[in-house]
Every structure is written in structure tokens, then in C-alpha cells.
Design a protein around this motif. Structure first.
Motif, PDB file in Angstrom:
ATOM      1  N   ARG A  96       0.868  -1.171   0.000  1.00  0.00           N
ATOM      2  CA  ARG A  96       0.000   0.000   0.000  1.00  0.00           C
ATOM      3  C   ARG A  96       0.906   1.222   0.000  1.00  0.00           C
ATOM      4  O   ARG A  96       2.127   1.079  -0.088  1.00  0.00           O
ATOM      5  CB  ARG A  96      -0.968  -0.009   1.200  1.00  0.00           C
ATOM      6  CG  ARG A  96      -2.034  -1.083   1.094  1.00  0.00           C
ATOM      7  CD  ARG A  96      -2.992  -1.076   2.266  1.00  0.00           C
ATOM      8  NE  ARG A  96      -4.010  -0.022   2.148  1.00  0.00           N
ATOM      9  CZ  ARG A  96      -5.028   0.101   2.994  1.00  0.00           C
ATOM     10  NH1 ARG A  96      -5.163  -0.748   4.022  1.00  0.00           N
ATOM     11  NH2 ARG A  96      -5.926   1.073   2.838  1.00  0.00           N
ATOM     12  N   PHE A  97       0.329   2.426   0.104  1.00  0.00           N
ATOM     13  CA  PHE A  97       1.119   3.606  -0.224  1.00  0.00           C
ATOM     14  C   PHE A  97       1.455   4.498   0.963  1.00  0.00           C
ATOM     15  O   PHE A  97       2.013   5.573   0.787  1.00  0.00           O
ATOM     16  CB  PHE A  97       0.394   4.398  -1.316  1.00  0.00           C
ATOM     17  CG  PHE A  97       0.078   3.547  -2.518  1.00  0.00           C
ATOM     18  CD1 PHE A  97       1.084   3.124  -3.364  1.00  0.00           C
ATOM     19  CD2 PHE A  97      -1.228   3.132  -2.770  1.00  0.00           C
ATOM     20  CE1 PHE A  97       0.818   2.317  -4.459  1.00  0.00           C
ATOM     21  CE2 PHE A  97      -1.515   2.331  -3.864  1.00  0.00           C
ATOM     22  CZ  PHE A  97      -0.494   1.919  -4.714  1.00  0.00           C
ATOM     23  N   GLY A  98       1.120   4.077   2.165  1.00  0.00           N
ATOM     24  CA  GLY A  98       1.599   4.751   3.346  1.00  0.00           C
ATOM     25  C   GLY A  98       0.690   5.838   3.892  1.00  0.00           C
ATOM     26  O   GLY A  98      -0.347   6.179   3.310  1.00  0.00           O
ATOM     27  N   GLY A  99       1.115   6.402   5.020  1.00  0.00           N
ATOM     28  CA  GLY A  99       0.322   7.401   5.722  1.00  0.00           C
ATOM     29  C   GLY A  99       0.827   8.820   5.562  1.00  0.00           C
ATOM     30  O   GLY A  99       0.299   9.740   6.193  1.00  0.00           O
ATOM     31  N   GLY A 127       3.499   8.700  14.098  1.00  0.00           N
ATOM     32  CA  GLY A 127       2.830   8.360  15.347  1.00  0.00           C
ATOM     33  C   GLY A 127       1.346   8.169  15.135  1.00  0.00           C
ATOM     34  O   GLY A 127       0.802   8.432  14.061  1.00  0.00           O
ATOM     35  N   VAL A 128       0.663   7.717  16.171  1.00  0.00           N
ATOM     36  CA  VAL A 128      -0.776   7.468  16.069  1.00  0.00           C
ATOM     37  C   VAL A 128      -1.550   8.763  15.883  1.00  0.00           C
ATOM     38  O   VAL A 128      -2.664   8.760  15.340  1.00  0.00           O
ATOM     39  CB  VAL A 128      -1.298   6.711  17.310  1.00  0.00           C
ATOM     40  CG1 VAL A 128      -0.712   5.311  17.354  1.00  0.00           C
ATOM     41  CG2 VAL A 128      -0.978   7.467  18.604  1.00  0.00           C
ATOM     42  N   GLU A 129      -0.980   9.903  16.302  1.00  0.00           N
ATOM     43  CA  GLU A 129      -1.649  11.185  16.154  1.00  0.00           C
ATOM     44  C   GLU A 129      -1.244  11.829  14.826  1.00  0.00           C
ATOM     45  O   GLU A 129      -0.136  11.630  14.326  1.00  0.00           O
ATOM     46  CB  GLU A 129      -1.300  12.129  17.312  1.00  0.00           C
ATOM     47  CG  GLU A 129       0.153  12.555  17.382  1.00  0.00           C
ATOM     48  CD  GLU A 129       1.099  11.465  17.782  1.00  0.00           C
ATOM     49  OE1 GLU A 129       2.151  11.308  17.129  1.00  0.00           O
ATOM     50  OE2 GLU A 129       0.777  10.740  18.762  1.00  0.00           O
ATOM     51  N   GLY A 174      -2.633  10.284  10.969  1.00  0.00           N
ATOM     52  CA  GLY A 174      -2.683   9.352  12.085  1.00  0.00           C
ATOM     53  C   GLY A 174      -3.817   8.358  11.973  1.00  0.00           C
ATOM     54  O   GLY A 174      -4.384   8.131  10.905  1.00  0.00           O
ATOM     55  N   ILE A 175      -4.171   7.774  13.111  1.00  0.00           N
ATOM     56  CA  ILE A 175      -5.181   6.711  13.110  1.00  0.00           C
ATOM     57  C   ILE A 175      -6.475   7.155  13.795  1.00  0.00           C
ATOM     58  O   ILE A 175      -7.298   6.325  14.188  1.00  0.00           O
ATOM     59  CB  ILE A 175      -4.639   5.414  13.743  1.00  0.00           C
ATOM     60  CG1 ILE A 175      -4.321   5.600  15.242  1.00  0.00           C
ATOM     61  CG2 ILE A 175      -3.393   4.942  13.010  1.00  0.00           C
ATOM     62  CD1 ILE A 175      -3.966   4.293  15.950  1.00  0.00           C
TER      63      ILE A 175
END
Length: 382
Positions: free
Chosen positions: A300-303, A333-335, A366-367
Motif C-alpha cells: 500500500r502507499f503509506g500514511g 505516530g498514532v496522532e 494518524g489513526i
């Protein structure tokens, strides 16, 4: 690990190098907050441990896990990503050698080459790594390393790892790939021919913005030994608590990356249709110049998402207007984070061939709930 549990990335992330403690049965590796170890006679080391700069059981667990995840023979954990980069250069280069780097490399990497390695005697040339003819033309008899970053930070260009591995092999050079943006969950450079993988484990591998770290993973044992010697001799190792935090982050890397990618795709869709945005940079877009290569070598192509506004002032305003996207450096990070690379993470490249556009905004998606993130960006862009 026993062969029967080596079934998937997710399983390796939780079990590789992380067997239950033989004394207590603890399922999480302990933090061996210790500097020295009792020896059973002169030269009689218990498990190979004598002094924690050389080796520490908590760090060993992390290094073993990272090697398994990248498919390498030796993993090494450092105090930061730049410490890992420096150790790699000192291990494989000598004064007078030449290195090819991306013409849009991370600002800290450029600073290391320009302000530290070059005065030491290393020469380097920034080259667009997605132009293979340009890479071939830049190779010299004294080229020792082709330094690849893919996707790049912050322009998200994509380089063909397998093709660069072929060029490096023909030149008798090593291919080093900074895999920080993709993580081993989305991309495995060693399987594509790279000799060594570099990580800032601060980012997606750690994943919680609470620890600084770096790593090298070597494809073959001989290179791994050279790197290990320099890790010990130079001493910029990951401490036991840092190693433990990073290892904790590794366990959820797969599920976090799935969410990062899903959220980023929604953000890209919104930005691509927004009138205030001039251009969206994301390898998952069919119009991205590296899309076909990304499809070939990434799952996949990332965040990470970058976009260009119509003026530098507009870029700064957006960075200062978001609420959920925190204005800050770093990533993974998650944020969610937002930044203006020209004045923040890549300020060290100002005035150089690697200077980034001043209308560029970089997002680390983030998530959080995607709808909340979209609302935040819409409000900032309006």
C-alpha cells in the motif's frame, strides 16, 4: 523462532526475538536496565553479554525482530536514525569515497552528508533517483554507496529499488535504502536487492511519538558484522528502555499501518478535489510519476501525504489553522501531524539543491477517525 509460528508479518512482529522469559515466564521481554554482567570466569560470558554498549538482552530482542521483519541476517538498533546513518557511512566508506544521494533527501540526511561526512573527506552528488540514466551517469569509480530513500521525505518521490540494486551491483557499490516512510510492513527492500535498510524507528516502527531510535538491517552476515563492530566502537546504541518501547510499538505495526493507509487515502481524495490545493503528492495516485513502481514494490502507499498550496503564505496559514492535525515535526505516530517543511524539518536544506518548495505542506496522517480529520482539514483550507 520455531518454524510453525513463522507464518506472517503480524506473527513475526509479536513473536520474533520475544520468547517468554525462561526464569519468570513473562510474555514480554524484560527491560534489562543494566550496564554490566557477572562473568563465569575470565571470558566466561552468560549468553554473550558483558557490557550493555556491546549488547543488551532487551536490545537483542528488538534487533532480532527487526531483522526478521525486513528479511535480513543482522539487525542493529541505534540511539537515533541519524546515528544509524552515521555508523553505516563510517563502516563502508573511507575519506575520498563517493556517495550518490537523492536530490530530495530528508533534510537531516543532507545535513549529515554536507556538514559532517564531507568535511571528513566523503564526496556526494544529489541525483534524481527516479531517473536511472542520471544515476548511471553519476556513478564514479570511487562510488561506494547509492543512498536511496523511497518514498522520499517530503516530496514522496518513488525510486525503483530493484533497478538501483542492479546499478549498484554493476558499480561494486552498496545500495542502502531508507525504509522509514514505508516500514517493512509495506515494503521489503532487501528482497528487491538492497544491501542494507535504514530506519528511523522513532517513526512508524515505534509509532507512539514517545521514543527516539534508529536501526540498520543488513542482508548478509559479513556486512552485519562490520556494522556491528562500528555500532559498538562508536557507541550510539539504543538504551534498554528505548529498545523496549520500540519493540512494544512493533507489535502493532501492521494494524496501525493499515489504518494510516486507509485514512491517508481518504485525505488524498478530499485534497485532490479541493480548489485551494494546487497539487497533491501521494504515490497511490495514478497520476503520480512513481505510481507504477510503487504498485510493484509496495503493498500500500503509506500514511504520508504532501500537497502544495497556491502561495507560500497559504501553506503557512493551513499549517497554523488545524486543530486535530498538530503542528509539529516528526511523523509516523498514532496522532496526525502537519508541518511546513521549508521552514521546519527541511530548513537545513535551504539554499541547497535539496531545498523544498515553500508552498509545500506535509501531513503525517494518524489513526484517528477519518471523518474528524477531513473536517479539520476542510476547516483549515476554507
Amino acid at each position: 523462532m520455531d518454524n510453525e509460528v513463522r507464518r506472517s508479518f503480524e506473527t513475526l512482529a509479536i513473536h520474533a526475538g520475544q520468547q517468554a522469559d525462561p526464569v519468570t515466564g513473562a510474555v514480554v521481554p524484560p527491560i534489562y536496565q543494566v550496564s554490566t554482567y557477572k562473568q563465569d570466569g575470565i571470558g566466561g560470558l552468560r549468553g554473550g553479554y558483558e557490557y550493555s554498549r556491546s549488547a543488551n538482552p532487551t536490545r537483542t530482542a528488538l534487533e532480532t525482530c527487526l531483522a526478521e521483519l525486513e528479511g535480513g541476517r543482522r539487525g542493529l538498533a541505534f540511539a537515533s536514525g541519524l546515528a544509524a546513518e552515521d555508523a553505516l557511512l563510517r563502516a563502508v566508506c573511507r575519506p575520498g569515497d563517493h556517495v550518490i544521494i537523492p536530490d530530495d533527501a530528508y533534510g537531516g540526511t543532507y545535513r549529515l552528508f554536507a556538514k559532517v561526512a564531507e568535511p571528513w573527506g566523503l564526496t556526494f552528488d544529489p541525483v534524481p533517483l527516479n531517473d536511472l540514466d542520471a544515476v548511471r551517469a553519476a556513478v564514479r569509480p570511487d562510488t561506494r554507496v547509492i543512498w536511496c530513500e523511497t518514498p522520499t521525505n517530503p516530496l514522496l518521490n518513488v525510486a525503483d529499488i530493484a533497478a538501483l540494486a542492479g546499478i549498484a551491483a554493476e558499480a561494486g557499490a552498496l545500495l542502502a535504502v531508507d525504509n522509514t516512510f514505508a516500514s517493512p510492513y509495506l515494503q521489503r527492500p532487501l528482497e528487491l536487492g538492497a544491501d542494507v535498510v535504514v530506519h528511523s524507528t522513532t517513526k512508524y516502527i515505534g509509532g507512539h511519538s514517545d521514543v527516539i531510535g534508529g536501526a540498520l538491517v543488513a542482508r548478509d552476515a559479513a556486512l552485519g558484522e562490520r556494522l556491528a563492530f562500528h555500532q559498538n566502537a562508536m557507541g550510539a546504541v539504543a538504551g534498554p528502555f528505548d529498545a523496549w518501547l520500540t519493540l512494544r510499538g512493533v507489535k502493532t505495526l501492521a494494524v496501525r499501518m493499515d489504518r494510516h493507509c486507509a485514512n491517508a487515502e481518504k485525505v488524498v481524495e478530499m485534497l485532490s478535489g479541493h480548489g485551494a490545493v494546487r497539487e497533491v503528492l501521494y504515490p497511490g495516485l495514478p497520476g503520480h510519476p512513481g505510481h507504477e513502481v510503487a504498485v510493484k514494490q509496495m503493498s500500500r502507499f503509506g500514511g504520508m501525504v504532501s500537497f502544495r498550496m497556491r502561495t507560500p503564505e497559504a501553506a503557512v496559514r493551513v499549517c497554523e489553522a488545524t486543530k486535530l492535525f498538530t503542528l509539529g515535526e516528526s511523523l509516523g505516530g498514532v496522532e496526525s501531524l502537519i508541518e511546513h517543511p521549508h521552514r521546519m524539518t527541511h530548513a537545513s536544506a535551504a539554499g541547497s539543491p535539496l531545498e523544498v518548495p515553500d508552498d509545500l505542506v506535509r501531513l503525517s496522517v494518524g489513526i484517528e477517525d477519518a471523518s474528524d480529520l477531513l473536517e479539520d482539514l476542510e476547516r483549515a483550507l476554507s
